[in-house]
Design a protein around this motif. Structure first.
Motif, mmCIF file in Angstrom:
data_model
loop_
_atom_site.group_PDB
_atom_site.id
_atom_site.type_symbol
_atom_site.label_atom_id
_atom_site.label_comp_id
_atom_site.label_asym_id
_atom_site.label_seq_id
_atom_site.Cartn_x
_atom_site.Cartn_y
_atom_site.Cartn_z
ATOM 1 N N SER A 38 0.815 -1.218 0.000
ATOM 2 C CA SER A 38 0.000 0.000 0.000
ATOM 3 C C SER A 38 0.845 1.263 0.000
ATOM 4 N N TRP A 135 -9.168 -1.842 -2.575
ATOM 5 C CA TRP A 135 -8.659 -2.567 -1.409
ATOM 6 C C TRP A 135 -9.416 -2.212 -0.140
ATOM 7 N N LEU A 139 -11.486 -5.074 2.149
ATOM 8 C CA LEU A 139 -10.992 -5.530 3.450
ATOM 9 C C LEU A 139 -11.507 -4.739 4.653
ATOM 10 N N GLY A 184 -9.043 -6.430 9.428
ATOM 11 C CA GLY A 184 -9.217 -5.653 8.204
ATOM 12 C C GLY A 184 -9.768 -4.263 8.448
ATOM 13 N N ILE A 187 -7.115 -1.116 8.342
ATOM 14 C CA ILE A 187 -6.171 -0.813 7.266
ATOM 15 C C ILE A 187 -6.041 0.678 6.979
ATOM 16 N N TRP A 197 -3.006 -3.351 4.051
ATOM 17 C CA TRP A 197 -3.864 -4.226 3.254
ATOM 18 C C TRP A 197 -3.123 -5.425 2.670
#
Length: 229
Positions: A38, A135, A139, A184, A187, A197
């Motif tokens: 990321s 993403w 997540l 998750g 993130i 992520w």
């Protein structure tokens, strides 16, 4: 007939595995089996999307169209949970609602990544933003899957019949799945490390849990469909 009904339920149940296969094929096409860090520069993202424009759109299309298979899997689970609940089937209904909402995220994720590859003239920062959006949608809404798994686990554990429809360990399995999906949600605070992520506690854990969950529930629901009580 009962045989036809059971056959339809089993087809719906194993549709989750068909979606898992479609998802893995799509990830290979997208190149996301090893996810982008990321913290990459915007131009790195833009270069990848530019070089893989066609396969990314093919992968996104496959995920989006195959997402309907997950709805069949969710329905198959709800049908068996309703056999257990006494009174209004609130938990099986919530399972269907949370599962459906979570499944729609696959559609939005596929749309975000496909849009990033759609127009070659996009600025690198725009492509990076669309990639990030994909993403985050995939997540970060972890509580949707957590709530779905928790609803399943509670129904299984609340089955007080002499011969429960599901094994009790399946209830505890779903509760652990529910808990382990939660990283998750973090993130947005991390670009590197286990909570980013691409981190081990987010992407790799979530992928392993999701695929294991689909398989375990497919076996358990098949057994429940074959049980008369």
């Amino acid at each position: 007939s009962v045989l036809m009904s059971n056959l339809i339920q089993k087809v719906c149940n194993w549709s989750g595995q068909m979606f898992a296969l479609s998802l893995l094929i799509s990830c290979l096409l997208l190149g996301f089996i090893l996810p982008f860090p990321s913290a990459l520069d915007a131009y790195d993202f833009a270069r990848y999307y530019d070089e893989n424009r066609l396969v990314i759109r093919i992968g996104g299309t496959l995920v989006m169209q195959a997402s309907v298979l997950m709805m069949l899997w969710i329905a198959a689970i709800s049908m068996q949970l309703r056999r257990i609940e006494v009174g209004p089937p609130i938990l099986s209904t919530l399972q269907a609602i949370f599962g459906s909402c979570g499944n729609f995220l696959f559609i939005f994720v596929a749309a975000a990544w496909s849009l990033a590859a759609f127009r070659p003239e996009r600025e690198a920062t725009e492509i990076q933003a669309l990639n990030d959006l994909g993403w985050f949608l995939l997540l970060m809404p972890a509580t949707l899957l957590t709530a779905q798994a928790l609803a399943i686990g509670l129904v299984v554990l609340l089955d007080q019949r002499e011969k429960p429809l599901f094994e009790r360990w399946g209830g505890y399995f779903n509760i652990w799945i529910a808990i382990l999906f939660l990283p998750g949600a973090l993130i947005t605070f991390f670009k590197t490390g286990p909570f980013s992520w691409d981190g081990v506690l987010v992407f790799w854990l979530a992928l392993t849990l999701f695929l294991s969950w689909l398989l375990v529930m497919a076996v358990a629901v098949t057994k429940a469909i074959n049980t008369d009580s």
